[in-house]
Write a protein that holds these residues in place. Sequence first.
Motif, short mmCIF file in Angstrom:
data_model
loop_
_atom_site.label_atom_id
_atom_site.label_comp_id
_atom_site.label_asym_id
_atom_site.label_seq_id
_atom_site.Cartn_x
_atom_site.Cartn_y
_atom_site.Cartn_z
N TYR A 196 -18.28 4.55 -32.15
CA TYR A 196 -17.45 3.38 -32.39
C TYR A 196 -16.49 3.22 -31.22
CZ TYR A 196 -13.78 0.34 -34.03
OH TYR A 196 -12.88 -0.69 -34.12
N TYR A 197 -16.38 1.97 -30.72
CA TYR A 197 -15.34 1.73 -29.72
C TYR A 197 -14.57 0.45 -29.99
CZ TYR A 197 -19.12 -1.10 -27.70
OH TYR A 197 -20.15 -2.00 -27.51
N SER A 198 -15.14 -0.48 -30.70
CA SER A 198 -14.41 -1.70 -31.05
C SER A 198 -15.25 -2.50 -32.03
CB SER A 198 -14.10 -2.54 -29.82
OG SER A 198 -15.28 -3.08 -29.27
N GLY A 199 -14.67 -3.56 -32.59
CA GLY A 199 -15.43 -4.49 -33.43
C GLY A 199 -15.58 -4.01 -34.86
N ASN A 200 -16.74 -4.27 -35.42
CA ASN A 200 -17.03 -3.91 -36.81
C ASN A 200 -16.75 -2.43 -37.03
OD1 ASN A 200 -18.16 -3.37 -39.34
ND2 ASN A 200 -19.91 -4.71 -39.01
N PRO A 201 -15.86 -2.10 -37.99
CA PRO A 201 -15.50 -0.69 -38.18
C PRO A 201 -16.63 0.16 -38.76
CG PRO A 201 -14.47 -2.05 -39.85
CD PRO A 201 -15.09 -2.98 -38.86
N VAL A 202 -17.67 -0.46 -39.27
CA VAL A 202 -18.81 0.30 -39.78
C VAL A 202 -19.92 0.25 -38.74
CG1 VAL A 202 -20.53 0.53 -41.60
CG2 VAL A 202 -18.21 -0.24 -42.17
N VAL A 203 -20.28 1.41 -38.24
CA VAL A 203 -21.32 1.48 -37.21
C VAL A 203 -22.55 2.19 -37.77
CG1 VAL A 203 -19.82 1.32 -35.22
CG2 VAL A 203 -20.25 3.53 -36.23
N GLN A 204 -23.70 1.68 -37.38
CA GLN A 204 -24.96 2.26 -37.83
C GLN A 204 -25.50 3.19 -36.76
OE1 GLN A 204 -26.00 1.50 -40.92
NE2 GLN A 204 -24.25 0.10 -41.15
N GLY A 205 -26.09 4.30 -37.20
CA GLY A 205 -26.67 5.23 -36.26
C GLY A 205 -28.13 5.47 -36.58
N VAL A 206 -28.64 6.56 -36.03
CA VAL A 206 -30.04 6.90 -36.25
C VAL A 206 -30.24 7.55 -37.61
CG1 VAL A 206 -30.48 7.13 -33.79
CG2 VAL A 206 -29.76 9.13 -35.09
N ASN A 207 -31.48 7.47 -38.09
CA ASN A 207 -31.88 8.17 -39.33
C ASN A 207 -31.03 7.81 -40.55
OD1 ASN A 207 -33.89 9.48 -37.91
ND2 ASN A 207 -32.61 11.26 -37.48
N GLY A 208 -30.54 6.58 -40.62
CA GLY A 208 -29.84 6.13 -41.81
C GLY A 208 -28.38 6.53 -41.90
N PHE A 209 -27.84 7.13 -40.86
CA PHE A 209 -26.42 7.49 -40.86
C PHE A 209 -25.57 6.29 -40.48
CE2 PHE A 209 -26.22 11.95 -41.65
CZ PHE A 209 -27.45 12.45 -41.27
N GLU A 210 -24.38 6.23 -41.06
CA GLU A 210 -23.40 5.26 -40.66
C GLU A 210 -22.02 5.91 -40.72
OE1 GLU A 210 -23.63 1.99 -43.47
OE2 GLU A 210 -22.01 2.88 -44.66
N ALA A 211 -21.07 5.32 -40.01
CA ALA A 211 -19.71 5.85 -40.03
C ALA A 211 -18.74 4.68 -40.08
CB ALA A 211 -19.45 6.72 -38.80
N GLU A 212 -17.60 4.93 -40.68
CA GLU A 212 -16.59 3.89 -40.80
C GLU A 212 -15.29 4.31 -40.17
OE1 GLU A 212 -16.08 2.28 -44.70
OE2 GLU A 212 -14.64 0.77 -44.02
N PHE A 213 -14.81 3.49 -39.27
CA PHE A 213 -13.55 3.73 -38.58
C PHE A 213 -12.40 3.14 -39.40
CE2 PHE A 213 -10.43 4.16 -35.38
CZ PHE A 213 -9.77 2.94 -35.21
#
Lengths: 116, 114
Positions: free
Chosen positions: A50-67
């Motif tokens: 995450y660096y900016s924008g939508n606080p929820v970012v999608q990653g590989v293999n179904g992972f996501e993270a929320e800033f």
Amino acid sequence: TQTVSQSDAHVTVFEGDSVELRCNYSYGGSIYLSWYIQHHGRGLQFLLKYYSGNPVVQGVNGFEAEFSKSDSSFHLRKASVHWSDSAVYFCAVSPMNQGGSAKLIFGEGTKLTVSS
Amino acid sequence: AQTIHQWPVAEIKAVGSPLSLGCTIKGKSSPNLYWYWQATGGTLQQLFYSITVGQVESVVQLNLSASRPKDDQFILSTEKLLLSHSGFYLCAWSMLGDNQDTQYFGPGTRLLVL
């Protein structure tokens, strides 16, 4: 001083469960936040950033993270884990570009064990 | 596609002996390169970084040194190993302007000092 804290050293869940791995940081300036995964005895694999924008970012293999700026957090989530997700997960903070190098400060890591 | 290779895969060395670990990046021109150390079961600590050939900056020395003799090569070394040097050494690369300096890691070298 920048710090990264992963409050859970170990997390155990069953296959198909959801999971959240917690990461809190302390830094006064602008930062990038990342998650990496390390399977036993291997190098690190990049999951998401995450660096900016939508606080929820999608990653590989179904992972996501929320800033969350208010909570100084960047928690990693997965809706349904698989046994192959068993690994150590590292959260990392990187101060926004300082003259051509990317300093990464890692948390202590969280070992995720997925039982069948 | 980029590949990152580290050598050797593993080493067992005696205290006081010299060490040289290598890292090669293929498929990227003029990458930033990094060395990390990881104690067994521990977190990662950045040791050195290099943004160009011949230039290396130290973050934490731990009685180690690093050099970048070629654009695609990063070497970590010491003349005299300590027991505390045992651990896992990881090389990483990134590109300025490429996904905001995301770092990509190699497979690592496991070192045991006896």
